[in-house]
Design a protein around this motif. Structure first.
Motif, PDB file in Angstrom:
ATOM      1  N   ALA A  97     -30.060  -9.747 -20.146  1.00 29.14           N
ATOM      2  CA  ALA A  97     -31.311  -9.116 -19.721  1.00 29.14           C
ATOM      3  C   ALA A  97     -32.242  -8.873 -20.897  1.00 29.14           C
ATOM      4  O   ALA A  97     -31.819  -8.405 -21.958  1.00 29.14           O
ATOM      5  CB  ALA A  97     -31.027  -7.801 -19.010  1.00 29.14           C
ATOM      6  N   GLU A 142     -34.362  -6.473 -21.538  1.00 24.91           N
ATOM      7  CA  GLU A 142     -34.831  -5.138 -21.162  1.00 24.91           C
ATOM      8  C   GLU A 142     -34.330  -4.111 -22.162  1.00 24.91           C
ATOM      9  O   GLU A 142     -33.123  -4.027 -22.418  1.00 24.91           O
ATOM     10  CB  GLU A 142     -34.342  -4.779 -19.763  1.00 24.91           C
ATOM     11  N   ASP A 198     -32.768  -0.941 -23.830  1.00 27.62           N
ATOM     12  CA  ASP A 198     -31.766  -0.004 -23.321  1.00 27.62           C
ATOM     13  C   ASP A 198     -32.172   1.438 -23.579  1.00 27.62           C
ATOM     14  O   ASP A 198     -31.452   2.363 -23.208  1.00 27.62           O
ATOM     15  CB  ASP A 198     -30.402  -0.287 -23.959  1.00 27.62           C
ATOM     16  N   SER A 204     -44.168  -2.801 -21.442  1.00 26.29           N
ATOM     17  CA  SER A 204     -42.759  -2.885 -21.040  1.00 26.29           C
ATOM     18  C   SER A 204     -41.807  -2.895 -22.220  1.00 26.29           C
ATOM     19  O   SER A 204     -40.828  -2.131 -22.250  1.00 26.29           O
ATOM     20  CB  SER A 204     -42.540  -4.141 -20.191  1.00 26.29           C
ATOM     21  N   LYS A 205     -42.039  -3.778 -23.189  1.00 20.83           N
ATOM     22  CA  LYS A 205     -41.102  -3.947 -24.296  1.00 20.83           C
ATOM     23  C   LYS A 205     -41.314  -2.886 -25.368  1.00 20.83           C
ATOM     24  O   LYS A 205     -40.360  -2.282 -25.861  1.00 20.83           O
ATOM     25  CB  LYS A 205     -41.254  -5.340 -24.905  1.00 20.83           C
ATOM     26  N   THR A 214     -40.172  -1.114 -18.734  1.00 23.69           N
ATOM     27  CA  THR A 214     -40.105  -2.310 -17.903  1.00 23.69           C
ATOM     28  C   THR A 214     -40.345  -2.009 -16.428  1.00 23.69           C
ATOM     29  O   THR A 214     -41.046  -2.747 -15.744  1.00 23.69           O
ATOM     30  CB  THR A 214     -38.742  -2.996 -18.077  1.00 23.69           C
ATOM     31  N   ARG A 258     -44.142  -1.424 -14.848  1.00 26.76           N
ATOM     32  CA  ARG A 258     -44.926  -2.602 -14.483  1.00 26.76           C
ATOM     33  C   ARG A 258     -46.406  -2.477 -14.819  1.00 26.76           C
ATOM     34  O   ARG A 258     -47.272  -2.432 -13.940  1.00 26.76           O
ATOM     35  CB  ARG A 258     -44.759  -2.937 -12.984  1.00 26.76           C
TER      36      ARG A 258
END
Length: 394
Positions: free
Chosen positions: A39, A41, A43, A239-240, A245, A248
């Motif tokens: 993923a 994404e 943590d 998001s990053k 994330t 949106r």
């Protein structure tokens, strides 16, 4: 009776990274101890002051429709961000806010491309670029690179790939999946080629801008090539950088007419992004950036550990990255030693024999590689490396 879908659907496929995440989730639910490095994404939790801004937005009634292309206050914050961080001057009518940078990119493809058009995509590429182009009825033209060329295209390679049908060039720096980042000089060299082709628009995907640790400062394409400002669309998002994330929110800046067309596309698909998320994104961009720097330092530490560990495995070669949270090792030697034909075969073996999930390089247009996400704890990474050793160096 089955329902026939459009011919367009024969040209696209589901996201392979999403498929890996879904498979890992299903196998965990079945009781298997799956470690997933699939993923993309963070943590980390969204920083507290940003979470509080979302809560405050709910409590003060910011729960209604907003303008389709984003609130005036968020667009103003985005303009400030571009000026502060990138030296780029944009006005609010050059900005669109979308439900993630992915939607901004999709809007761009639909607004700009059509039958007979070509989009130039350096590989390895983010998995969605080619399919977005195909959904716009255009042709994806892949410019191949590899670890030997630092995963970056050259000016000569770009020049050779351009045809009368070329309309769009994707540049993702730092790059998902490789972590490679173009230097200012490299961007300037590409810009000199593009100056001779006024029909080509450049989309600079800067989503990993803050997860970056190269020796020279990060440079966005439009800053490196100001003469191409009017033909550059710069995309980014929260998001990053801010571990947001699920909120949106992404955005794009570019030529007014093109941004207006992207707004029209969005008006007929999703309308405005989430009002609550926009309020939080505004605080993220204007607020304390200390959490961003802390997360970047953690990613750098994980990067150093994982790249060093990968380069110690037989048949594996991994180039250090300048940013993102991915390692992209070449595994062709390991494939040969294990008697496997493809990187997909190796991914299946790692999942079946070691309960370790990752994404094959084939999904990114780069057979013979793997993408490993280090957006996870050091303890998880250490356990993942031991599982890799168990398969590659038993």
């Amino acid at each position: 009776m089955s329902v026939s879908v459009s011919n367009r659907m024969t040209r696209v496929k589901p996201s392979p990274t999403g498929a890996v995440l879904a498979l890992a989730t299903r196998l965990r639910a079945e009781g298997r101890d799956i470690i997933s490095l699939g993923a993309g994404e963070p943590d980390f939790d969204t920083p507290e002051h940003i979470r509080q801004a979302g809560i405050d937005a709910i409590n003060t009634g910011l729960t209604r429709y907003t303008p389709i292309d984003g609130t005036a206050s968020l667009k103003a914050a985005i303009c400030r961000k571009f000026e502060r961080d990138n030296g780029l001057d944009y006005s609010p009518d050059q900005i669109i806010v979308s439900s993630g940078a992915k939607q901004s990119l999709f809007n761009l493809c639909i607004a700009l491309l059509g039958p007979g058009d070509e989009a130039l995509i350096p590989a390895p590429y983010w998995v969605s670029y080619p399919d977005m182009v195909r959904l716009a009825d255009a042709e994806a033209v892949i410019l191949e690179t590899g670890i030997e060329t630092d995963f970056k295209i050259t000016a000569e390679q770009l020049d050779a790939a351009i045809t009368p049908n070329s309309r769009l060039l994707f540049l993702n720096s730092p790059c998902n999946p490789t972590g490679a980042s173009y230097t200012r000089a490299e961007l300037e060299a590409l810009g000199r080629v593009l100056e001779e082709h006024p029909e080509i628009v450049v989309v600079a995907d800067d989503i990993y801008e803050t997860i970056y640790w190269a020796d020279e400062p990060f440079t966005s394409f439009a800053a490196a090539c100001p003469g191409l400002y009017e033909r550059t669309v710069t995309t980014n998002g929260v998001s990053k950088a801010y571990a947001m994330t699920g909120w949106r929110v992404g955005y794009a800046a570019g030529p007014r007419d093109l941004i207006a067309a992207m707004k029209t596309i969005q008006s007929q698909s999703t309308s405005n992004p989430c009002s609550i998320s926009q309020a939080a994104a505004e605080v993220a961009l204007d607020g304390d950036q200390t959490p961003v720097r802390e997360m970047m330092r953690a990613y750098r530490k994980r990067h150093d550990f994982l790249v060093n560990a990968l380069n110690g495995l037989p048949g594996v070669e991994c180039r250090p990255g300048e940013g993102t949270f991915y390692a992209f090792p070449k595994v062709r030697g390991a494939l040969e030693a294990l008697g496997l034909e493809t990187d997909v075969d190796l991914v299946e073996k790692l999942l079946n024999d070691a309960d370790l999930a990752c994404v094959p390089g084939t999904a990114f247009g780069a057979p013979g590689y793997l993408r490993l996400s280090y957006a996870c704890s050091m303890a998880t990474l250490e356990a993942a490396v031991e599982r890799l050793k168990g398969v590659l160096a038993p």
